[in-house]
Design an enzyme around this catalytic site. Sequence first.
Site, PDB file in Angstrom:
ATOM      1  N   GLY A 181      24.410  40.249  38.096  1.00 54.35           N
ATOM      2  CA  GLY A 181      25.543  40.923  37.481  1.00 54.35           C
ATOM      3  C   GLY A 181      26.224  40.029  36.470  1.00 54.35           C
ATOM      4  N   GLY A 183      30.239  39.763  34.691  1.00 55.24           N
ATOM      5  CA  GLY A 183      31.589  40.302  34.591  1.00 55.24           C
ATOM      6  C   GLY A 183      32.423  39.504  33.626  1.00 55.24           C
ATOM      7  N   GLY A 184      33.737  39.791  33.582  1.00 54.89           N
ATOM      8  CA  GLY A 184      34.633  39.053  32.705  1.00 54.89           C
ATOM      9  C   GLY A 184      34.696  37.584  33.071  1.00 54.89           C
ATOM     10  N   PHE A 185      34.423  37.274  34.329  1.00 51.27           N
ATOM     11  CA  PHE A 185      34.467  35.900  34.825  1.00 51.27           C
ATOM     12  C   PHE A 185      33.241  35.120  34.369  1.00 51.27           C
ATOM     13  CE2 PHE A 185      33.933  32.579  37.955  1.00 51.27           C
ATOM     14  CZ  PHE A 185      35.226  32.185  38.255  1.00 51.27           C
ATOM     15  N   GLY A 186      32.087  35.767  34.382  1.00 51.80           N
ATOM     16  CA  GLY A 186      30.838  35.106  34.029  1.00 51.80           C
ATOM     17  C   GLY A 186      29.679  35.717  34.808  1.00 51.80           C
ATOM     18  N   PRO A 187      28.505  35.091  34.788  1.00 56.13           N
ATOM     19  CA  PRO A 187      27.348  35.639  35.494  1.00 56.13           C
ATOM     20  C   PRO A 187      27.486  35.501  37.008  1.00 56.13           C
ATOM     21  CG  PRO A 187      26.821  33.489  34.570  1.00 56.13           C
ATOM     22  CD  PRO A 187      28.186  33.849  34.052  1.00 56.13           C
ATOM     23  N   VAL A 188      26.826  36.417  37.717  1.00 54.00           N
ATOM     24  CA  VAL A 188      26.771  36.377  39.177  1.00 54.00           C
ATOM     25  C   VAL A 188      25.306  36.203  39.579  1.00 54.00           C
ATOM     26  CG1 VAL A 188      27.289  37.585  41.320  1.00 54.00           C
ATOM     27  CG2 VAL A 188      28.768  37.901  39.323  1.00 54.00           C
ATOM     28  N   LYS A 202      29.449  33.568  41.884  1.00 53.49           N
ATOM     29  CA  LYS A 202      30.122  33.949  40.641  1.00 53.49           C
ATOM     30  C   LYS A 202      30.480  32.658  39.908  1.00 53.49           C
ATOM     31  CE  LYS A 202      33.322  37.189  40.704  1.00 53.49           C
ATOM     32  NZ  LYS A 202      34.666  37.836  40.837  1.00 53.49           N
ATOM     33  N   ASP A 299      42.801  45.632  38.771  1.00 56.35           N
ATOM     34  CA  ASP A 299      41.522  45.871  38.074  1.00 56.35           C
ATOM     35  C   ASP A 299      40.551  46.608  38.988  1.00 56.35           C
ATOM     36  OD1 ASP A 299      39.846  45.809  35.876  1.00 56.35           O
ATOM     37  OD2 ASP A 299      38.930  43.909  36.454  1.00 56.35           O
TER      38      ASP A 299
END
Length: 490
Positions: A181, A183-188, A202, A299
């Site tokens: 995955g 997301g806004g945080f980075g890759p998972v 994450k 969110d």
Amino acid sequence: MSSQDPQESAADWSSGCVRRTSLDCNQDGFLKFTGIKMPDSRNSWYNESMNLEECEKMCLADCNCTAYSNLDVRNGGSGCLLWFGELIDIREFSQNEQDLYVRVAASELDRNRWRKKSVLVAVISAVVATFILSFIAWFSFQRRKIRTGSEVENEDIELPLFDLVTVSTATENFSSANVIGEGGFGPVYKGILQNGPEIAVKRLSKYSGQGVQELKNEIVLISKLQHRNLVKLLGCCLEGDERMLIYEFMPNASLDYFIFDPSRKTSLAWKDRFEIAMGISRGLLYLHQDSRLKIIHRDLKTSNILLDSDMNAKISDFGLAKIFGGDQVEGKTKRVIGTYGYMSPEYAVDGKYSVKSDVFSIGVIILEIVSGRKNRKFHHLEHHHNLLGHAWLLWTEGKVLELIDECLKESFSESQVLRCIQVGLLCVQKLPKDRPTMASVVFWLGNEGLVLPQPKQPGFFIERNSMESSESTDEAYLSNSMSITVLEPR
């Protein structure tokens, strides 16, 4: 020179001091003494016109000269005063500002220089030692901060710290093949620890729209929360420049992976979807009311609802969450961060958030679960409303069952679907005061035969033009005083 017991006799203190070393005349020098009474002047000579340098040369040239000084100390000093023979009647006198230069042997000068040098070395050594100790203390503190995640204090962390080698090994050195995955945080990444459990890692990207503050927020919040419908944080890795969160692995990915995909959505029967809606609602009720902290998620969306092996819903991603304390009921920000399609009108437009902002978001999710359609990407041939607007039109026309996902029409419970749609519409009402609490949402969803309130018009019930409705990008709602960041779902 050294001292012995003074024997005063008619102001004669000649027994007060004796020389340690005899004078040599040719290799003598002078030591400066301050704060003493000048010697008896019976064996002295003076000159008013000479300066101090000339005075020193004259005294040094005469082997019988034993000391010299300025004659007058005013205005920087002037004149020359010389002493010959023994220096008599010298004693400490702090109020005297006149300096006395006493003739001593060269060895005394060397000893005095060595003493001054020793003092200087001692002072320098003490300063250097203090600097080194201060640097060691600072360095140790910085290492402690790095180990605990820079801005994240020890007392904030109530979960294990994973070292970088362990996480790197588990994810096969962060192989792209293990990315599950983004997301806004980075890759998972998916990973497997040596002792067997599967994990989801994450990893904060340096290009991330979120950052260390969001990571700290997530660690502090989720480490203090425990509920079967919240994803479990196993630990974190805060080593060097790396910032990673380690979660329990969810084998069935996220809710959006299923309900918005034409082929995968068929695997989610109505019974599963209803239980997912119930699970999300219970988890959100826990955040708002039953946990020791009052949490506003901010969110909530289908991509942040993870599914375990039994398709149980788990709320994740607390990077934007806020804690409400005491009697606080509303917060406000100039930096609106979230995902369009799930934001409440008051948050997207004015930056105001509360528990009712999350209620709006779960209302959107419930309607998406029922319809299998995404709110902001919804299209209809007869109008240009989003999914909320479409659901409202069907409700007012008495045709609300047309909202249900086509693949569910052979397996759904009509009473449950109607209840879910009505609860969803109640949650997305335009005004926060009209929306229910999560306690009401859980109660309404879980009980048959209840008479529910009639919903009012939903937020964002504005028909888009055909060009807007054909675009896949999110529309921005801005107030003049705000900056806004849109986080795209995974």
